[in-house]
Design a protein around this motif. Structure first.
Motif, mmCIF file in Angstrom:
data_model
loop_
_atom_site.group_PDB
_atom_site.id
_atom_site.type_symbol
_atom_site.label_atom_id
_atom_site.label_comp_id
_atom_site.label_asym_id
_atom_site.label_seq_id
_atom_site.Cartn_x
_atom_site.Cartn_y
_atom_site.Cartn_z
ATOM 1 N N VAL A 1 0.699 -1.216 0.106
ATOM 2 C CA VAL A 1 0.109 -0.071 -0.071
ATOM 3 C C VAL A 1 0.803 1.365 -0.143
ATOM 4 N N ASP A 2 2.125 1.423 0.931
ATOM 5 C CA ASP A 2 2.689 2.314 0.783
ATOM 6 C C ASP A 2 3.533 2.803 -0.618
ATOM 7 N N ALA A 3 3.861 1.538 -1.144
ATOM 8 C CA ALA A 3 4.609 1.663 -2.566
ATOM 9 C C ALA A 3 3.499 2.058 -3.698
ATOM 10 N N PHE A 4 2.246 1.626 -3.430
ATOM 11 C CA PHE A 4 1.366 2.335 -4.502
ATOM 12 C C PHE A 4 0.833 3.625 -4.285
ATOM 13 N N ASN A 5 0.722 4.036 -3.088
ATOM 14 C CA ASN A 5 0.472 5.362 -2.876
ATOM 15 C C ASN A 5 1.641 6.423 -2.995
ATOM 16 N N LYS A 6 2.833 6.039 -2.969
ATOM 17 C CA LYS A 6 3.986 6.880 -3.303
ATOM 18 C C LYS A 6 4.618 6.814 -4.663
ATOM 19 N N ALA A 7 4.342 5.691 -5.400
ATOM 20 C CA ALA A 7 4.886 5.575 -6.595
ATOM 21 C C ALA A 7 4.122 4.901 -7.731
ATOM 22 N N GLY A 8 2.887 4.555 -7.122
ATOM 23 C CA GLY A 8 1.819 3.777 -8.258
ATOM 24 C C GLY A 8 2.266 2.354 -8.341
ATOM 25 N N LEU A 9 1.381 1.989 -9.190
ATOM 26 C CA LEU A 9 1.465 0.287 -9.362
ATOM 27 C C LEU A 9 2.295 -0.015 -10.495
ATOM 28 N N ARG A 10 3.564 -0.509 -10.502
ATOM 29 C CA ARG A 10 4.162 -0.975 -11.523
ATOM 30 C C ARG A 10 3.835 -2.405 -11.985
ATOM 31 N N LEU A 11 3.253 -2.558 -13.216
ATOM 32 C CA LEU A 11 2.751 -3.618 -14.072
ATOM 33 C C LEU A 11 3.818 -3.821 -15.157
ATOM 34 N N GLN A 12 4.333 -4.807 -14.851
ATOM 35 C CA GLN A 12 5.552 -5.409 -15.763
ATOM 36 C C GLN A 12 4.987 -6.422 -16.431
ATOM 37 N N ALA A 13 4.235 -6.531 -17.551
ATOM 38 C CA ALA A 13 3.629 -7.471 -18.253
ATOM 39 C C ALA A 13 4.608 -7.690 -19.604
ATOM 40 N N GLN A 14 4.078 -8.852 -20.084
ATOM 41 C CA GLN A 14 5.075 -9.311 -21.401
ATOM 42 C C GLN A 14 5.252 -8.220 -22.383
ATOM 43 N N GLY A 15 4.094 -7.540 -22.446
ATOM 44 C CA GLY A 15 4.261 -6.565 -23.709
ATOM 45 C C GLY A 15 4.429 -5.152 -23.419
ATOM 46 N N PHE A 16 4.544 -4.602 -21.869
ATOM 47 C CA PHE A 16 4.795 -3.375 -21.523
ATOM 48 C C PHE A 16 5.252 -3.447 -20.259
ATOM 49 N N ASP A 17 5.722 -2.177 -19.660
ATOM 50 C CA ASP A 17 6.254 -2.186 -18.287
ATOM 51 C C ASP A 17 5.964 -0.751 -18.087
#
Length: 301
Positions: free
Chosen positions: A35-51
């Motif tokens: 939660v702290d990371a989400f609120n500070k920097a957002g959700l990093r979604l590292q998918a196969q076709g994008f990051d």
């Protein structure tokens, strides 16, 4: 839509992230470090076709889900009733709660706790939390969801967000197929701490998996479950399409957490006992994982 993810781990973050990326308002309910990371920097979604890093709101309290049109219910099977009780007071009467969980009975258990409509979903995705606020996608991502008054709209939104989704009248059977896949692979991956692709290369593993599946099929048949599709092909497909994936049970044990094994191989053992069906290989897998869970000190080797 406003979408709340209850249990913002790897599965919830992947699907919540995909919906947020498509423009929906997404809030995540999870553990403090994430939660702290989400609120500070957002959700990093590292998918196969994008990051990408996606802006989301997050909290440790279910109150943040207030006003949600859709809840992706992604907690461990052991926490279904507790998490449902936490959500209940914050949701509108028409909020759809979609269970994205392992096991076959979570939707029914949740219906006993909350008055909101509940629909089960079968999840086929390979993901992991690679760090605080960082979900890594290894493969697949399709959903099979149960019919409900809102299911068609939700399915359309998911498809538009890049999530292959179908509505099925036999979600019970699809959940059982997913259970069989979990029983075939999860314990083996957990005990060995190996990904699926390496597991299937092991000596004798094909026979063990075949015996696990045979026992599960026997229990499903006695339960009156119609298994859709080619189960044996689905079992082979797991290793072929997710060769680098570690099971959720393996990830739990690696982090020193209790697993869902009681709701996987343990469930087959309990139902087998009730129905008079021997399940010795599932019993062995369940017993070994429980022993690993009980270890207090790391092995000297």
């Amino acid at each position: 839509m406003k979408v709340a993810v209850m249990g913002a781990g790897a599965v919830g973050c992947y699907y919540g992230g995909m919906l947020a990326r498509a423009g929906h308002e997404v809030v995540l309910v999870g553990r403090a470090q994430h939660v702290d990371a989400f609120n500070k920097a957002g959700l990093r979604l590292q998918a196969q076709g994008f990051d990408e890093t996606i802006s989301v709101k997050a909290g440790t309290d279910a109150a943040i889900a207030a006003g949600a049109d859709l809840v992706l219910f992604c907690v461990k099977s052991t926490d279904t009733e507790t998490a449902g009780a936490q959500l209940r007071q914050h949701l509108r009467p028409d909020t759809l709660v979609l269970t994205l969980q392992n096991g076959t009975d979570n939707a029914d258990r949740l219906r006993g706790v909350i008055p909101q409509p509940v629909a089960a979903a079968v999840v086929y995705v390979a993901t992991e939390m690679a760090g605080p606020g960082h979900v890594k996608h290894h493969g697949r991502g399709e959903l099979v969801i149960e019919p409900s008054a809102r299911s068609e709209d939700v399915a359309q939104a998911l498809v538009a967000a890049g999530v292959p989704t179908e509505i099925s009248d036999n979600v019970r059977g699809a959940l059982w197929v997913k259970l069989i896949l979990n029983c075939a692979y999860n314990a083996l991956s957990a005990i060995t701490q190996l990904p699926y692709g390496k597991i299937v290369q092991g000596q004798g593993v094909a026979d063990v998996i075949r015996n696990l599946v045979t026992e599960c099929r026997a229990v499903a048949s006695a339960e009156g479950v119609t298994l859709p599709g080619d189960v044996d092909a689905a079992v082979r497909l797991i290793a072929e399409t997710m060769p680098t994936q570690y099971s959720s049970t393996a990830q739990d044990l690696a982090r020193g957490k209790a697993s869902e094994i009681d709701h996987l191989n343990g469930f087959i053992v309990r139902r087998g006992q009730a129905l008079g069906i021997a399940t010795p290989v599932n019993l062995t897998m369940h017993t070994l994982v429980k022993l690993v869970e009980q270890k207090k000190e790391p092995s000297p080797n």
